[in-house]
Design a protein around this motif. Structure first.
Motif: not given
Length: 403
Positions: A63-70, A85-89, A137-141, A145-148
């Motif tokens: 995404t823009d800005p990027p998200i690290k999905i947790r 960051a954006v890999d899911l199972y 929902l993301g882990q902000v780093t 920087p994106r949170a959701s």
């Protein structure tokens, strides 16, 4: 002897002789093993049955800005996000997480999340090209920087979408009954009390692994029909147990070998990948799998000639809530497919969990692909292990040696 290369040459020229395994069984009765070996090049097997140890890998793209999905929910179903960051199972048996997913999109509300809907249904919808809502929902780093993030995805709007199934194609399985006094809701479906019914899962003599009992002509890298598209045997399946006791014809008397399978879900069809639900147990996935068996030796014919009357499964009483349950002995698949069996003098109704009609269709579809020159066979890159034991977890609270 023949080689896979020789068979592939005939497939390329559309001259390969291909039979379904049912056709083979009939022909062997008429012409014998040696003549059948001279006539046929490939035997097609198939099954369409619940395979709950299945799931799909998805890559969404950044995404823009990027998200690290947790944490992530696809149509209200939680997907595992402990990768990049954006890999899911998305697991086939995952269910709606109401507590963690209290915010649903309009599309989710319109579809109506129900307890019987699970990951298998979402996988089916994506394969069918339907849009499904996604919330993350993301882990902000500093670099993410994106949170959701919320969006709607289809199979065309994501990068990778492939099935990776840790355990499919049990070589054999059990027959479930209920000797207790109340209904039981199981992974075989409802079992009525006092031996009111019996349910078996494996389609028997037409099932892929019954016809290659020692896994001699398939292996890691074997190309297969998976969900209406092309797939491969990726590894041994979880709970792979080739050391199961066997009859003189080499077929196992209970759950034995399993396979891990992989294939591009973007090629697949919802006809062969179907979400399903077991009453008061949970969701699963009905999956069509076809395995071509190259006729390299007469031994392949001998194994594929096996009949339902010559293979057996154990009858297990689910009324006893233990890992090792008592059994009522062994029953042949010929008896199971008659619709009736006898347990301790009582006639019990029997039904299959697999669709026998769809299983035959899988084999027929694979046969058409090969005859048309659209499906080539592959040489296994490695054999599947033949020496795996089955280890239970029975050491609760005891000392475990680390030596």
């Amino acid at each position: 002897m023949r080689t896979i290369s020789e068979i592939n040459d005939k497939i390329c020229q559309k001259k390969a002789i291909v039979w379904t395994v049912e056709e083979l069984k009939v022909r062997v009765q008429d012409i014998g093993v040696s003549q059948a070996f001279k006539e046929v090049d490939v035997i097609c097997t198939g099954t369409f049955e619940p395979m709950e140890s299945s799931g799909a890998m998805l890559n969404l793209g950044h995404t823009d800005p990027p998200i690290k999905i947790r944490q992530c929910w696809i149509d209200g179903i939680p997907a595992y996000a402990g990768f990049g960051a954006v890999d899911l199972y998305l697991g086939a048996t995952a269910t709606v997480d109401y507590g963690a997913n209290d915010k649903m999109s309009d599309l989710e509300n319109r579809q109506g999340n129900r307890p019987e809907r699970g990951g298998g249904h979402v996988i089916e919808d994506l394969i069918a090209g339907k849009p499904v809502p996604l919330r993350a929902l993301g882990q902000v780093t500093d670099c993410y920087p994106r949170a959701s993030f919320e969006t709607t995805i289809t199979r065309k709007t994501i990068n990778q979408f492939y099935l990776y199934n840790p355990r499919n194609l049990y070589q054999n399985f059990i027959v479930g009954v209920n000797g207790g006094d109340r209904p039981l809701y199981t992974y075989l479906g409802p079992l009525q009390p006092r031996l009111g019914n019996a349910v078996y899962s494996n389609p028997g003599a037409i099932a892929p692994l019954f016809n290659d009992p020692d896994l001699e002509v398939i292996g890691i890298g074997t190309r297969i029909f998976l969900g209406g598209g092309i797939g491969y045997i990726a590894w041994e399946g979880t709970q792979h147990f080739p050391l199961q006791k066997r009859l003189p014809n080499r077929t196992p008397i209970g759950p034995a070998a399993t396979l891990a399978l992989i294939g591009d879900a973007k090629q697949m069809s919802p006809r062969w990948v179907r979400g399903c639900y077991f009453l008061n147990y949970g969701p699963s996935l009905m999956l069509g799998v076809g395995v071509p068996l190259p006729v390299l030796t007469e031994k392949v014919i001998e194994h594929c000639a096996i009949r339902d009357e010559e293979i057996v499964a154990p009858v297990v009483d689910f009324a006893i809530p233990r890992r090792v349950r008592p059994t009522f002995g062994l029953v042949s698949y010929g008896q199971l497919k008659s619709g009736r069996m006898t347990i301790e003098g009582k006639t019990v109704r029997v039904a299959p969990l697999a669709s026998l009609a769809r299983s035959r269709e899988v084999a027929q579809e694979l046969k058409k692909w090969i005859e048309a020159g659209e499906f080539m066979l592959t040489e296994p890159v490695s054999s599947l292990p033949s020496d795996r034991s089955f280890m239970p977890q029975d050491l609760w609270g005891s000392q475990i040696s680390l030596e």
